[in-house]
Design a protein around this motif. Structure first.
Motif, short mmCIF file in Angstrom:
data_model
loop_
_atom_site.label_atom_id
_atom_site.label_comp_id
_atom_site.label_asym_id
_atom_site.label_seq_id
_atom_site.Cartn_x
_atom_site.Cartn_y
_atom_site.Cartn_z
N UNK A 124 0.82 -1.22 0.00
CA UNK A 124 0.00 0.00 0.00
C UNK A 124 0.85 1.27 0.00
N UNK A 125 2.02 1.22 0.65
CA UNK A 125 2.89 2.40 0.67
C UNK A 125 3.48 2.73 -0.70
N UNK A 126 3.46 1.75 -1.58
CA UNK A 126 4.01 1.98 -2.93
C UNK A 126 2.92 2.38 -3.93
N UNK A 127 1.67 2.41 -3.48
CA UNK A 127 0.58 2.80 -4.38
C UNK A 127 0.55 4.32 -4.49
N UNK A 128 1.20 4.85 -5.50
CA UNK A 128 1.30 6.31 -5.62
C UNK A 128 0.61 6.83 -6.87
N UNK A 129 -0.16 5.98 -7.53
CA UNK A 129 -0.98 6.45 -8.66
C UNK A 129 -2.42 6.04 -8.39
N UNK A 130 -3.36 6.74 -9.06
CA UNK A 130 -4.78 6.45 -8.81
C UNK A 130 -5.11 5.00 -9.15
N UNK A 131 -4.52 4.48 -10.22
CA UNK A 131 -4.81 3.10 -10.63
C UNK A 131 -4.30 2.11 -9.59
N UNK A 132 -3.10 2.36 -9.06
CA UNK A 132 -2.53 1.46 -8.04
C UNK A 132 -3.35 1.53 -6.75
N UNK A 133 -3.81 2.74 -6.41
CA UNK A 133 -4.63 2.90 -5.20
C UNK A 133 -5.93 2.11 -5.36
N UNK A 134 -6.53 2.18 -6.56
CA UNK A 134 -7.78 1.44 -6.81
C UNK A 134 -7.55 -0.05 -6.63
N UNK A 135 -6.41 -0.56 -7.07
CA UNK A 135 -6.12 -2.00 -6.93
C UNK A 135 -5.92 -2.36 -5.46
N UNK A 151 -4.54 16.14 -2.42
CA UNK A 151 -4.80 15.36 -3.63
C UNK A 151 -4.64 16.20 -4.90
N UNK A 152 -4.25 17.47 -4.75
CA UNK A 152 -4.03 18.30 -5.94
C UNK A 152 -2.91 17.75 -6.80
N UNK A 153 -1.97 17.05 -6.18
CA UNK A 153 -0.84 16.50 -6.94
C UNK A 153 -1.00 15.00 -7.19
N UNK A 154 -2.19 14.47 -6.97
CA UNK A 154 -2.43 13.06 -7.26
C UNK A 154 -2.89 12.28 -6.05
N UNK A 155 -3.30 11.03 -6.30
CA UNK A 155 -3.82 10.16 -5.24
C UNK A 155 -2.77 9.12 -4.87
N UNK A 156 -2.56 8.94 -3.58
CA UNK A 156 -1.70 7.86 -3.09
C UNK A 156 -2.49 7.08 -2.05
N UNK A 157 -1.98 5.94 -1.67
CA UNK A 157 -2.68 5.12 -0.68
C UNK A 157 -2.80 5.88 0.65
N UNK A 158 -1.72 6.62 0.99
CA UNK A 158 -1.71 7.39 2.24
C UNK A 158 -2.82 8.44 2.22
N UNK A 159 -2.98 9.12 1.08
CA UNK A 159 -4.01 10.16 0.98
C UNK A 159 -5.41 9.53 0.96
N UNK A 160 -5.51 8.35 0.37
CA UNK A 160 -6.80 7.63 0.37
C UNK A 160 -7.21 7.30 1.81
N UNK A 161 -6.24 6.88 2.60
CA UNK A 161 -6.52 6.60 4.02
C UNK A 161 -6.96 7.88 4.73
N UNK A 162 -6.30 8.99 4.39
CA UNK A 162 -6.67 10.29 4.97
C UNK A 162 -8.10 10.66 4.62
N UNK A 163 -8.48 10.39 3.37
CA UNK A 163 -9.85 10.69 2.93
C UNK A 163 -10.85 9.83 3.69
N UNK A 164 -10.54 8.55 3.86
CA UNK A 164 -11.43 7.66 4.60
C UNK A 164 -11.61 8.14 6.05
#
Lengths: 206, 128
Positions: free
Chosen positions: A7-18, A168-181
């Motif tokens: 999850x720490x390596x998911x630094x693109x929206x597609x990787x975060x979705x996976x 998220x202005x510079x993109x979605x990462x797993x860390x930011x997804x957790x922040x959103x949740x």
């Protein structure tokens, strides 16, 4: 080899979705927010308990000279605030599918409505302070403590949503997804709180 | 008619089974205390609080919720009957929670009935 990235390596929206699709348990950030919400719920439980303790020990509530709370405007404003849970949940769902632009648009919409709510509530708050100051009676003291604490929590929620928008202005990462949740969880709690607070505030009309 | 799958979700049943009865007892105690304070305070001259009616309602609702929580725990226990309670999550953990909940809920049910019965027969607003 495992098809899912760490999850720490998911630094693109597609990787975060996976990562989100393959997630078996909620992230630690979500659990941290759950603990924080539990402490905040205790705080408001105490405030609302105090309100009713004082109410049961006073024959006249509100006391003579203090106007009864208005019914329509607080209910409409609370309805608007609770409705912002819909775009916030929409943002969580779309972001977890990697659709960042939609998620950010929903968050922005929610933040605008929330800011409008807070502006109106602060205007009413200042108006009430001039009409019956907090030092005037037990009623006004607990009334302003309860409403002030709630408005502060709404303000913190708006700050969190703006923080997520900036991050998220510079993109979605797993860390930011957790922040959103975690932010969404906090926001749902604030909405439940709004219902409890407005119910308590309007209880003298029952 | 089938219940929505959302509410028969094993995760929901697991947490409701584990905490449902305990939270119900908490609410019964806190609301019961509030009702007694309202009954014995000066505001009762206007409010006219009926402590017995409140306590009976709280106890009835509490019994129903505790039984539902027990049913949820037994449901999970049955679903995970082939798993050891020390097995890997989520099934092993779920079985462990359901086992603890199925025993704990019986205790909470008894506590809810005893608390309610005591409150109904207690004479309010007198020093004990």
């Amino acid at each position: 080899m495992n098809a899912l990235p760490y999850s720490g390596e998911a630094t693109t929206a597609a990787a975060v979705a996976r990562v989100e699709q393959g997630r078996l348990a909620r992230p630690n950030g979500w659990w941290g927010m759950a603990l924080f919400v539990a402490t905040e719920a205790t705080l408001f439980g105490t405030i609302i308990g105090t309100y009713f303790y004082l109410r049961f020990n006073n024959l006249h509530w509100p006391p003579p000279g203090v106007p009864e709370p208005k019914l329509t405007l607080p209910l409409v404003l609370t309805g608007l605030l609770v409705a912002t849970s819909v775009p916030v949940q929409f943002a969580v769902v779309t972001a977890s599918r990697g659709q960042l632009a939609r998620a950010r648009a929903a968050l922005l919409l929610a933040a605008i409505v929330q800011a409008g709510y807070l502006g109106m509530q602060l205007h009413l708050f200042v108006h009430d302070v001039h009409e019956f100051p907090p030092s005037g009676s037990a009623y006004s003291s607990i009334y302003f403590t309860m409403l002030g604490a709630h408005h502060l929590h709404v303000f913190v929620g708006i700050l969190l949503i703006f923080w997520i928008l900036l991050r998220t202005a510079t993109g979605l990462t797993s860390y930011r997804m957790n922040g959103l949740r975690a932010t969404a969880f906090y926001w749902y709690f604030v909405n439940v709180l709004a219902l409890c607070v407005v119910g308590t505030q309007l209880s003298p009309l029952a | 008619m089938r219940l929505s799958a959302r509410y028969l979700d094993p995760e929901f049943l697991q947490w409701f089974g584990l905490f449902g009865a305990a939270l119900t007892w908490t609410v019964q105690l806190v609301v019961g205390f509030g009702v007694t304070v309202a009954r014995c305070g000066p505001a009762n001259a206007v409010l006219g609080v009926d402590v017995k009616a409140w306590e009976l309602t709280l106890m009835g609702t509490g019994i129903a919720l505790a039984l539902l929580a027990e049913a949820a725990a037994l449901n999970i226990l049955w679903q995970t009957r082939n798993v050891d309670y020390g097995g890997p999550p989520p099934e092993g953990r779920r079985h462990f929670f359901a086992l603890a909940a199925s025993i704990g809920n019986v205790l909470f049910l008894v506590v809810i009935v005893l608390s309610g019965t005591g409150a109904v027969f207690h004479q309010p607003c007198t020093q004990s």
